[in-house]
Structures are given as structure tokens and as C-alpha cells.
Design a protein around this motif. Structure first.
Motif, PDB file in Angstrom:
ATOM      1  N   GLN A  60       0.700  -1.076  -0.711  1.00  0.00           N
ATOM      2  CA  GLN A  60      -0.089  -0.494  -0.218  1.00  0.00           C
ATOM      3  C   GLN A  60       0.971   1.260  -0.034  1.00  0.00           C
ATOM      4  OE1 GLN A  60      -3.424   0.283   2.427  1.00  0.00           O
ATOM      5  NE2 GLN A  60      -2.212   2.443   3.325  1.00  0.00           N
ATOM      6  N   VAL A  61       0.303   1.952  -0.804  1.00  0.00           N
ATOM      7  CA  VAL A  61       1.680   3.180  -1.223  1.00  0.00           C
ATOM      8  C   VAL A  61       0.272   4.891  -0.853  1.00  0.00           C
ATOM      9  CG1 VAL A  61       1.194   2.920  -3.579  1.00  0.00           C
ATOM     10  CG2 VAL A  61       3.473   4.118  -2.879  1.00  0.00           C
ATOM     11  N   LYS A  62       1.329   5.504  -0.666  1.00  0.00           N
ATOM     12  CA  LYS A  62       0.354   7.021  -0.877  1.00  0.00           C
ATOM     13  C   LYS A  62       0.827   7.630  -1.599  1.00  0.00           C
ATOM     14  CE  LYS A  62      -1.020  11.091   2.404  1.00  0.00           C
ATOM     15  NZ  LYS A  62      -0.367  12.018   3.378  1.00  0.00           N
ATOM     16  N   LEU A  63      -0.075   8.064  -2.796  1.00  0.00           N
ATOM     17  CA  LEU A  63       0.798   8.702  -4.135  1.00  0.00           C
ATOM     18  C   LEU A  63      -0.361  10.535  -3.784  1.00  0.00           C
ATOM     19  CD1 LEU A  63       0.495   6.337  -6.935  1.00  0.00           C
ATOM     20  CD2 LEU A  63       2.139   6.482  -5.367  1.00  0.00           C
ATOM     21  N   ASN A  64       0.623  11.027  -3.493  1.00  0.00           N
ATOM     22  CA  ASN A  64       0.074  12.611  -3.510  1.00  0.00           C
ATOM     23  C   ASN A  64      -0.557  12.383  -2.097  1.00  0.00           C
ATOM     24  OD1 ASN A  64       1.814  13.941  -5.166  1.00  0.00           O
ATOM     25  ND2 ASN A  64      -0.054  13.533  -6.803  1.00  0.00           N
ATOM     26  N   ASN A  65      -2.233  13.027  -1.832  1.00  0.00           N
ATOM     27  CA  ASN A  65      -2.917  12.140  -1.296  1.00  0.00           C
ATOM     28  C   ASN A  65      -3.928  11.317  -0.873  1.00  0.00           C
ATOM     29  OD1 ASN A  65      -2.584  15.136   0.126  1.00  0.00           O
ATOM     30  ND2 ASN A  65      -3.152  16.380  -1.037  1.00  0.00           N
ATOM     31  N   TYR A  66      -3.500  10.274  -1.646  1.00  0.00           N
ATOM     32  CA  TYR A  66      -4.035   9.274  -2.482  1.00  0.00           C
ATOM     33  C   TYR A  66      -3.940   8.039  -1.350  1.00  0.00           C
ATOM     34  CZ  TYR A  66      -6.165  12.753  -5.597  1.00  0.00           C
ATOM     35  OH  TYR A  66      -6.818  13.586  -5.910  1.00  0.00           O
ATOM     36  N   ILE A  67      -4.511   7.344  -1.347  1.00  0.00           N
ATOM     37  CA  ILE A  67      -3.825   5.809  -0.480  1.00  0.00           C
ATOM     38  C   ILE A  67      -4.131   5.056  -2.070  1.00  0.00           C
ATOM     39  CG2 ILE A  67      -3.907   4.148   1.048  1.00  0.00           C
ATOM     40  CD1 ILE A  67      -3.042   6.729   1.597  1.00  0.00           C
ATOM     41  N   VAL A  68      -3.207   3.991  -2.125  1.00  0.00           N
ATOM     42  CA  VAL A  68      -3.040   3.145  -3.276  1.00  0.00           C
ATOM     43  C   VAL A  68      -2.850   1.477  -2.725  1.00  0.00           C
ATOM     44  CG1 VAL A  68      -2.230   2.132  -5.714  1.00  0.00           C
ATOM     45  CG2 VAL A  68      -2.796   4.517  -4.913  1.00  0.00           C
ATOM     46  N   PRO A  69      -3.733   0.845  -2.881  1.00  0.00           N
ATOM     47  CA  PRO A  69      -3.370  -0.690  -2.545  1.00  0.00           C
ATOM     48  C   PRO A  69      -2.519  -0.959  -2.825  1.00  0.00           C
ATOM     49  CG  PRO A  69      -6.155  -0.444  -2.856  1.00  0.00           C
ATOM     50  CD  PRO A  69      -5.665   1.051  -3.563  1.00  0.00           C
ATOM     51  N   LYS A  70      -1.772  -2.367  -2.431  1.00  0.00           N
ATOM     52  CA  LYS A  70      -0.605  -3.597  -2.942  1.00  0.00           C
ATOM     53  C   LYS A  70      -1.672  -3.946  -4.277  1.00  0.00           C
ATOM     54  CE  LYS A  70       1.975  -7.056  -1.313  1.00  0.00           C
ATOM     55  NZ  LYS A  70       1.640  -8.337  -0.404  1.00  0.00           N
ATOM     56  N   ASP A  71      -0.874  -4.323  -4.644  1.00  0.00           N
ATOM     57  CA  ASP A  71      -1.622  -4.975  -6.015  1.00  0.00           C
ATOM     58  C   ASP A  71      -1.880  -4.121  -7.319  1.00  0.00           C
ATOM     59  OD1 ASP A  71      -0.163  -7.496  -4.740  1.00  0.00           O
ATOM     60  OD2 ASP A  71      -1.174  -7.930  -4.045  1.00  0.00           O
ATOM     61  N   THR A  72      -1.921  -2.767  -7.325  1.00  0.00           N
ATOM     62  CA  THR A  72      -2.501  -2.188  -7.945  1.00  0.00           C
ATOM     63  C   THR A  72      -1.721  -2.298  -9.026  1.00  0.00           C
ATOM     64  OG1 THR A  72      -3.578  -0.777  -6.352  1.00  0.00           O
ATOM     65  CG2 THR A  72      -3.689   0.674  -8.748  1.00  0.00           C
ATOM     66  N   GLN A  73      -2.107  -1.712 -10.463  1.00  0.00           N
ATOM     67  CA  GLN A  73      -1.504  -1.142 -11.530  1.00  0.00           C
ATOM     68  C   GLN A  73      -1.147  -0.341 -11.502  1.00  0.00           C
ATOM     69  OE1 GLN A  73      -0.794  -3.892 -15.725  1.00  0.00           O
ATOM     70  NE2 GLN A  73      -2.463  -2.571 -16.114  1.00  0.00           N
ATOM     71  N   ILE A  74      -0.067   0.352 -12.132  1.00  0.00           N
ATOM     72  CA  ILE A  74       0.493   1.655 -11.601  1.00  0.00           C
ATOM     73  C   ILE A  74       0.698   1.794 -13.485  1.00  0.00           C
ATOM     74  CG2 ILE A  74       1.765   3.689 -11.513  1.00  0.00           C
ATOM     75  CD1 ILE A  74       0.352   2.877  -9.136  1.00  0.00           C
ATOM     76  N   MET A  75       0.501   2.782 -13.950  1.00  0.00           N
ATOM     77  CA  MET A  75       0.705   2.864 -15.768  1.00  0.00           C
ATOM     78  C   MET A  75       1.287   4.397 -16.378  1.00  0.00           C
ATOM     79  SD  MET A  75      -1.778   0.795 -18.177  1.00  0.00           S
ATOM     80  CE  MET A  75      -3.203   1.303 -17.545  1.00  0.00           C
ATOM     81  N   ILE A  76       2.569   4.899 -16.697  1.00  0.00           N
ATOM     82  CA  ILE A  76       3.021   6.371 -16.611  1.00  0.00           C
ATOM     83  C   ILE A  76       2.610   6.373 -17.999  1.00  0.00           C
ATOM     84  CG2 ILE A  76       4.735   7.638 -16.493  1.00  0.00           C
ATOM     85  CD1 ILE A  76       4.070   5.957 -13.918  1.00  0.00           C
ATOM     86  N   ASN A  77       1.768   7.003 -18.624  1.00  0.00           N
ATOM     87  CA  ASN A  77       1.473   7.911 -19.873  1.00  0.00           C
ATOM     88  C   ASN A  77       2.590   8.894 -20.437  1.00  0.00           C
ATOM     89  OD1 ASN A  77       0.432   8.505 -22.462  1.00  0.00           O
ATOM     90  ND2 ASN A  77      -1.845   9.150 -21.602  1.00  0.00           N
ATOM     91  N   ALA A  78       3.314   8.142 -20.674  1.00  0.00           N
ATOM     92  CA  ALA A  78       4.728   8.926 -21.507  1.00  0.00           C
ATOM     93  C   ALA A  78       4.180   9.630 -22.661  1.00  0.00           C
ATOM     94  CB  ALA A  78       5.967   8.233 -21.216  1.00  0.00           C
ATOM     95  N   TRP A  79       3.341   9.025 -23.231  1.00  0.00           N
ATOM     96  CA  TRP A  79       2.741   9.656 -24.341  1.00  0.00           C
ATOM     97  C   TRP A  79       3.022  11.445 -24.231  1.00  0.00           C
ATOM     98  CZ3 TRP A  79      -1.696  10.795 -26.842  1.00  0.00           C
ATOM     99  CH2 TRP A  79      -1.853  11.334 -28.291  1.00  0.00           C
ATOM    100  N   ALA A  80       1.264  10.938 -23.496  1.00  0.00           N
ATOM    101  CA  ALA A  80       0.450  12.093 -22.778  1.00  0.00           C
ATOM    102  C   ALA A  80       1.220  13.575 -22.482  1.00  0.00           C
ATOM    103  CB  ALA A  80      -0.657  11.815 -21.528  1.00  0.00           C
TER     104      ALA A  80
END
Length: 503
Positions: A371-391
Motif C-alpha cells: 500500500q502506498v500514498k501517492l500525493n493525497n491518495y492511498i493506493v492499495p497493494k497489487d494495483t497496476q500503475i501506468m505512466i502515460n509517457a506519450w501524453a
């Protein structure tokens, strides 16, 4: 009856409690489109997710949650959001969700691209750095790459072909550079229709690994393989597996016969496996070879094809680049790789190509290992993360006229591709950043410089009719191959009454 009421009340309370927890969890996650029951946001994403996710991010923000079936993903669409994941929380966001298409061979369990960044992963990265990507090693292999490019130039000068498939040509060059490094031999000829089968296998793997697969979002369907994606992927992987296993078996027989060693990368990897047999085995050697043939060919040839596309559409940029390359060419017409690394405009052209035409538009998705805090959000373990480098690379907030091919934007700029500038992430950042950056950049630079210096190019149609559409997969491919007629510059100098033919 009281017992029945008690049981029913307990079930209702339990379901209500689960629903409250689910709503609370969603409230702590980044915002995103509501989606439909069962399929979630599937209809919002479509066949080109890098584009549709960029549009959704305009409404829902730089960190956005989408749900595809049973898979929940968080999408980062700005430099700050990417930095939050890839730098500030890199330790907890470096896992992988393995696509079903990748699991067709056991080799994925030791593949550097897919395993967690553990001790085994570090051992593989160390071997790769020692025997291929370290700057000293790259310098010692310059002549090898130069010889392959010289062979390409000779082929184009003598083939008499009216039009050349530049992407296919670049793939063959990148493939022979890699095979000479690993095996001390070419594995294809430029006349080969299918480049010895490599291009079909690699393209199949890249498309199926990046293609939307219903079995990935509904794991219960994996045994059925409803779209036959795993079946298609297996065809490519089986071919590549058989080929690399054959290379290793031949080399092992050669070593057993006590004949003189080749002293190439394969010899070095086999020596390393003998010295570290407890944590680096033949399976690691073969899997690394497969990854090198995949990653070391498709992305380099893809970038070269897009660079040549833009150069043929922009004759002024083509001419300016040729003038720069001309300043470092030897008397015998040889373009030395060491001198290419000193050319600022060439670097600007390559960087601008990588910005506008990212080879891997969503990078390879990450997964949270805790589980990780990203900015002010809490993202659970095993959540997929995508970086839209194109955008990110096309966002007008960070780039002037982002849809324009303008190498000048990189002249005098400190923006680089090595993962520290989060508005420009062609190779990613953090521990999952592509380890082959130094080699890939040299290969692409040498190919583009050679194609620009040695030849004028004539398109078979007006440049206004150029098809600039792409096909989404693990890599972003040109939908239509780039065809152009090569005119050796020593001929172009005297055709058309002594005037160079227009590009």
C-alpha cells in the motif's frame, strides 16, 4: 424462523459492510470515470489507450483511477505524477503484472522485464552491464557496429532497389548489430523477405504483449484464451526460444571441442554462468538473449523509421543534419561512432523523434508491492500503475507546439532521456528504467546519420500523403511501412544538371 432471520440479517450486514469498505477504498483512490458493471471503463479506453487515457486525464486529473474488469489501474499523466511514482515511491511501485500472453514459456519467470526487482533481478542486470551496456564495453564494440552499418550502406548503393522499406532495413541492421555482439555473426541478410523469421516473431510478441486481452481483466477466462492471444504469442516465443536455444547448444558443443573461443558476449555469459551456477544458470542466459533480441531490435528500428519519416517530411531539417554530419566524416567516407556522440543537432533530432513518437507510449506497467500514498491518495497493494509517457511528451503545458517536429527545442536544453527529466521519459525512470539506453542511443544515432549522409531519399508519393497513423502494442509501430528510394549522394551530386535532387 428466528435463526433464519439472524442468518439473513448477518448476510445483509456483511454485504453492506463490504460495500461501505469498497466505497471508502474508492474515496481514497484517485478520481476516475465511473464505468459500467462488470466491464468497468473498457468502453472508455478503446483500441488506442495512450490517446483515450490522455483525454480522460484532462477531466479527472494527473492521477486517475480506471477499472478494466477485475483490474484496477492508476494512471499518471503529468511529470509531477510520474515523479511521485518513479522517484519518490519507486521502492513500492516497481512490481509487475504479467500479461497472460507472456506466460506461454517458463522463461518469463527469470525475465528481467517481468520479475520483481529482487536479488535475482540484480544479478541479471549486473551481468548485462558487465558484458554489454557499460560504457567501456560499448566503446570496445564500436568497430563491430560500424562494420554492420557499412554493410548496409554497400547494400543500398548496389541493390538497385527502387523503394526500400526503411523500418525493415533498420530492423535488419539492429538485429545484425545485436547478433554480432552476442554471437560474432550476422543472422540475416538485407535481401531476406522476413529477415530470417526474426521480424515476424518479434512483431508478433510486441503486438500480443501490448494488445488488450480479455483474459487479463477476467483471469477466470485465461484457460480459454478467448481471443487466441496466448496462442499467437506462443508462436512468436516458440520461434525465438528455439532459435536462441540452438545458438547456445552450438556454442556449448564448440566449447567442448576445445576449439578457439569467440570471446563474444555469449562466451562471457556462459563463463559467468559457470562461475555463478547457484544464481545464474543456462535458463538465465537464454532468457537474456531472447530479451536482447526483442528489446534491442524493435525499439531501435522503430525509432529510426520514425526519425527518417520526419526528416523526409522536413527537408530543411534533413539538410541541416546532413551538414552537421558532414563535418565529422573521415576522408574515406566513414562515419565514426565516437564522433557522432559529439553532434548536438543529431542528438536533438533523435530526442525529438523519441518525444513525438515514443516507442513504448505507456512504458511497461508497474504494480504496487505494498500500500502506498501517492500525493493525497492511498493506493492499495497489487494495483497496476501506468505512466502515460506519450501524453506527458505532448502536453502543451510543458511543450511549445507539441505536435510539431522541432529538434531546435532540444538545442541548448539540458532535457535528457536518462530518467531525471519527468516531462521526457522515453526509457522510463527509476529502477525499472530500460538498461539498454546507452546501446540503443548509439545504434539509432549511427543508423540515422549514415542514412542521411550517404543518401538522398525520394518518396513514392507527395509528402502531404504520408500516412502518420500508428498501431498500438507494447511498442507504437507505424501503421504503414515507410518506403523511399535511396539515391547515393555521389550520384545525386550530378543528376538533374548538377543540382542535388530534392528530397
Amino acid at each position: 424462523m428466528e435463526l433464519v432471520y439472524l442468518v439473513l440479517s448477518s448476510i445483509i450486514f456483511f454485504l453492506f459492510f463490504i460495500r461501505i469498505l469498497d466505497l471508502y477504498r474508492k474515496r481514497r483512490m484517485p478520481p476516475g470515470p465511473t464505468g459500467l458493471p462488470i466491464i468497468g471503463n473498457l468502453l472508455d479506453v478503446g483500441p488506442k489507450p495512450h490517446e483515450s487515457l490522455a483525454k480522460l486525464a484532462e477531466k479527472y486529473g494527473p492521477l486517475m483511477t480506471i477499472r478494466l474488469g477485475s483490474v484496477t489501474s492508476v494512471i499518471a499523466s503529468t511529470p509531477d505524477a510520474a515523479r511521485e511514482i518513479l522517484q519518490r515511491n519507486d521502492e513500492f511501485c516497481s512490481g509487475r503484472n504479467i500479461p497472460d500472453a507472456v506466460t506461454v514459456l517458463e522463461t518469463h519467470k527469470v525475465a528481467m522485464a517481468w520479475i520483481s526487482p529482487n536479488e535475482e533481478w540484480r544479478t541479471i542486470r549486473k551481468a548485462l552491464n558487465i558484458f554489454l551496456t557499460h560504457q567501456h564495453k560499448l566503446d570496445t564494440l564500436r568497430d563491430l557496429r560500424q562494420n554492420v552499418v557499412s554493410g548496409m550502406v554497400d547494400f543500398l548503393c548496389n541493390s538497385g532497389k527502387t523503394n526500400v522499406d526503411i523500418g525493415k532495413l533498420a530492423f535488419a541492421v539492429a538485429l545484425n548489430m545485436m547478433s554480432n555482439t552476442i554471437l560474432s555473426q550476422n543472422v540475416t541478410t538485407y535481401e531476406s523477405e522476413d529477415i530470417g523469421g526474426f521480424k515476424t516473431a518479434v512483431k508478433t510478441i510486441m503486438l500480443t504483449n501490448g494488445k488488450f486481452n480479455i483474459a487479463d481483466i477476467f483471469p477466470i477466462l485465461k484457460p480459454l484464451d478467448p481471443q487466441n492471444i496466448r496462442g499467437q504469442s506462443k508462436t512468436g516465443y516458440d520461434w525465438l526460444h528455439k532459435m536462441t536455444r540452438g545458438f547456445i547448444d552450438d556454442r556449448l558443443k564448440h566449447r567442448e571441442s576445445k576449439l578457439s573461443r569467440f570471446g563474444d558476449m555469449l562466451d562471457s555469459l556462459l563463463d559467468y554462468a559457470e562461475d555463478h551456477e547457484s544464481d545464474f544458470k543456462l535458463l538465465h542466459v537464454q532468457t537474456l538473449l531472447m530479451e536482447l533480441f526483442l528489446a534491442g531490435t524493435e525499439t531501435s528500428s522503430n525509432t529510426t523509421e520514425w526519425a527518417m519519416t520526419e526528416l523526409l517530411l522536413n527537408p530543411d531539417i534533413f539538410s541541416k543534419l546532413r551538414d552537421e554530419v558532414t563535418t565529422i566524416v573521415d576522408k574515406d567516407g566513414i562515419i565514426q561512432e565516437a564522433k557522432i556522440l559529439e553532434l548536438p543537432y543529431l542528438h536533438a533530432v533523435i530526442k525529438e523523434t523519441m518525444r513525438l513518437h515514443l516507442s513504448v507510449p505507456l512504458l511497461i506497467p508497474h504494480k504496487t508491492d505494498a500500500q502506498v500514498k501517492l500525493n493525497n491518495y492511498i493506493v492499495p497493494k497489487d494495483t497496476q500503475i501506468m505512466i502515460n509517457a506519450w501524453a506527458i511528451a505532448r502536453d502543451p503545458k510543458y511543450w511549445d507546439n507539441p505536435l510539431m517536429f522541432n529538434p531546435e527545442r532540444f538545442m541548448g536544453s539540458e532535457l535528457d532521456y536518462k530518467g531525471q527529466n519527468f516531462e521526457f521519459l522515453p526509457f522510463g525512470s527509476g529502477r525499472r528504467m530500460c538498461p539498454g539506453i546507452p546501446l540503443a542511443y548509439r545504434v539509432v544515432s549511427l543508423m540515422v546519420a549514415s542514412l542521411v549522409y550517404h543518401f538522398d531519399w525520394k518518396l513514392p508519393y507527395p509528402k502531404e500523403e504520408m500516412d502518420m497513423s500508428d498501431i498500438f502494442g507494447l511498442t507504437l509501430l507505424r501503421a504503414t511501412p515507410l518506403l523511399a528510394a535511396p539515391i547515393p549522394t555521389h550520384i545525386a551530386e550530378w543528376v538533374d544538371s548538377g543540382e542535388k535532387r530534392n528530397i
